[in-house]
Design a protein around this motif. Sequence first.
Motif, PDB file in Angstrom:
ATOM      1  N   VAL A  71       2.232  -8.206 -11.541  1.00 49.37           N
ATOM      2  CA  VAL A  71       3.705  -8.235 -11.573  1.00 49.37           C
ATOM      3  C   VAL A  71       4.177  -8.829 -12.901  1.00 49.37           C
ATOM      4  N   MET A 131      12.573   2.435   3.166  1.00 49.32           N
ATOM      5  CA  MET A 131      11.226   1.923   2.864  1.00 49.32           C
ATOM      6  C   MET A 131      10.724   1.030   4.011  1.00 49.32           C
ATOM      7  N   ARG A 134      10.896   0.062  -9.462  1.00 50.57           N
ATOM      8  CA  ARG A 134      10.876  -0.067  -8.003  1.00 50.57           C
ATOM      9  C   ARG A 134       9.522  -0.587  -7.511  1.00 50.57           C
ATOM     10  N   ALA A 135       8.454  -0.093  -8.099  1.00 45.93           N
ATOM     11  CA  ALA A 135       7.121  -0.538  -7.671  1.00 45.93           C
ATOM     12  C   ALA A 135       6.904  -2.004  -8.023  1.00 45.93           C
ATOM     13  N   GLU A 136       7.348  -2.393  -9.207  1.00 45.73           N
ATOM     14  CA  GLU A 136       7.179  -3.778  -9.646  1.00 45.73           C
ATOM     15  C   GLU A 136       7.984  -4.724  -8.743  1.00 45.73           C
ATOM     16  N   GLU A 139       7.962   7.055  -3.033  1.00 41.12           N
ATOM     17  CA  GLU A 139       9.280   6.477  -3.332  1.00 41.12           C
ATOM     18  C   GLU A 139       9.185   5.342  -4.343  1.00 41.12           C
ATOM     19  N   LEU A 140       8.045   4.663  -4.349  1.00 37.34           N
ATOM     20  CA  LEU A 140       7.854   3.577  -5.319  1.00 37.34           C
ATOM     21  C   LEU A 140       7.402   4.108  -6.684  1.00 37.34           C
ATOM     22  N   LEU A 150      -0.391  -2.278  -8.427  1.00 38.09           N
ATOM     23  CA  LEU A 150       1.010  -2.465  -8.033  1.00 38.09           C
ATOM     24  C   LEU A 150       1.288  -2.046  -6.583  1.00 38.09           C
ATOM     25  N   ASP A 200       6.022  -8.320  -2.289  1.00 36.14           N
ATOM     26  CA  ASP A 200       4.988  -7.971  -1.316  1.00 36.14           C
ATOM     27  C   ASP A 200       3.611  -8.085  -1.963  1.00 36.14           C
ATOM     28  N   ALA A 253       8.863  -4.151  -5.650  1.00 38.33           N
ATOM     29  CA  ALA A 253       8.203  -4.207  -4.338  1.00 38.33           C
ATOM     30  C   ALA A 253       7.001  -5.147  -4.392  1.00 38.33           C
ATOM     31  N   LYS A 254       6.256  -5.072  -5.485  1.00 41.68           N
ATOM     32  CA  LYS A 254       5.056  -5.909  -5.595  1.00 41.68           C
ATOM     33  C   LYS A 254       5.409  -7.383  -5.782  1.00 41.68           C
ATOM     34  N   ARG A 268       3.558  -6.449 -15.857  1.00 44.65           N
ATOM     35  CA  ARG A 268       4.522  -5.355 -15.946  1.00 44.65           C
ATOM     36  C   ARG A 268       5.934  -5.857 -16.266  1.00 44.65           C
TER      37      ARG A 268
END
Lengths: 120, 320
Positions: free
Chosen positions: B105, B197, B129-131, A113-114, A83, B137, B133-134, B108
């Motif tokens: 992605v 970020m 948040r990570a998902e 933060e992620l 991820l 990105d 962002a991915k 998840r």
Amino acid sequence: MPGGLLMMALKKEVRLACKRCGEVSLVSVHAEGVHAFVCPFCGQPHLLLVDANLGLRDFRAVSSVPARKPFDVARLRVRDERLVPTSLKPFLEAVKRGVLPPNAEEALEALSELGLLEVE
Amino acid sequence: MAFSSYLLRKFFANPGEALRIKRAGDEVRAYAVWKLYEVLEESGLLAKLQEQPWWSFGDRDLARVVCDTLIAEGLADRAGDVIRVKRRPQRPAITTREAADFAPVFDRAFLYLPRALETGEKPPQSEVRAEMAKLLDNFATRLEMEAAVEETGLSKLGEGAVIADLYPRSGASTMVLLERTRARVIAVDPYRENLAMVERLVKLAGQEARVSYVQAPLEEAKLPEKVDAVFMAEVVHWTFNPRLALARARENVKREGFLAVAQSTYSSLGLPAAAAGLLLGAVAPPPASGELRGMIREAGFSIEKWLESLGVVIAKAAPE
């Protein structure tokens, strides 16, 4: 006990001289990778990169670290590499090659933060 | 899938790369659809979609996207407001880095699908948040943004030019602009944590001097200067009022400037990606191609270039 011997072999004492105040701290590292260290004397944050032989490859003062352990180092690990955003992949690849890139703390803060940074 | 305009142009310039991009798009789409089907089947929702009309589910937009995806992929037929499943997809092989990077992605995001479909409850943004962002990105989405930068002429702007990067969220679009253009960039985002970020990524890249930041809703954004170009990468369906956001973009761009858009649409790869997007922060399904054209024109732009492939539009538009 064999297990105990193994544990001993996988731990190393490292002397870290603070880049700001010069005071020396003795900490133990157990695993390779990026670690955060905050000088207990002056509070200066540092990052250190430990190689597979538990040798210190890099040790530098930074503006901030995403974790602190009093009188110890905190190992920073990525929770789920799949991820990690593509923009941060070069940072991870550099660390795997044994290089701590400039502005490494920004990458670690971004991962934190992620929610992708684990602290051990 | 149509081997349509962007890929056709690319094919004449670089056949090998065009075929690789098409394979990457096909693999992403096939993986997303396979994962979607698997989650629906395991959760029992595939049976419910054959009994209950799509509009009776907790999240109607999501249910409609899911049904339309299965139908578009030939896995189901429409039977009034329900579907009839015809066949199950095979797990696809993944051979491209774009598909390998995008697949997690869907793994998840679709974990949240059953609950969202049934109750309408989506995961809180702090949890995914990570998902998110991915989703924005990864190598596949970056490929879309890079193609837009190249095809719209953003890459030809000089060092003195300024590009407004609308709603960069996790910063992928800003990084693509920094890597592929020489211009300065103004990152415009409604959320402080998103700008933080972006700022971290910019510092990591050592490009602080080229980027400034404006925190404002896109519908109200008033930039400190008129810009040479506005870049909107996967923004339209993440914005509450895209028509107003486009109108503000028109006000902020110089008369001789232009709008560059990279936007998935309600077709092809855009459909399963929309299902993931709706779970990770998009506020609506992506627009249909014609709807997007209409929005851009209504905002006061004249469309100069329109390339469409694999459910993605790359467009360049000039102020009228």
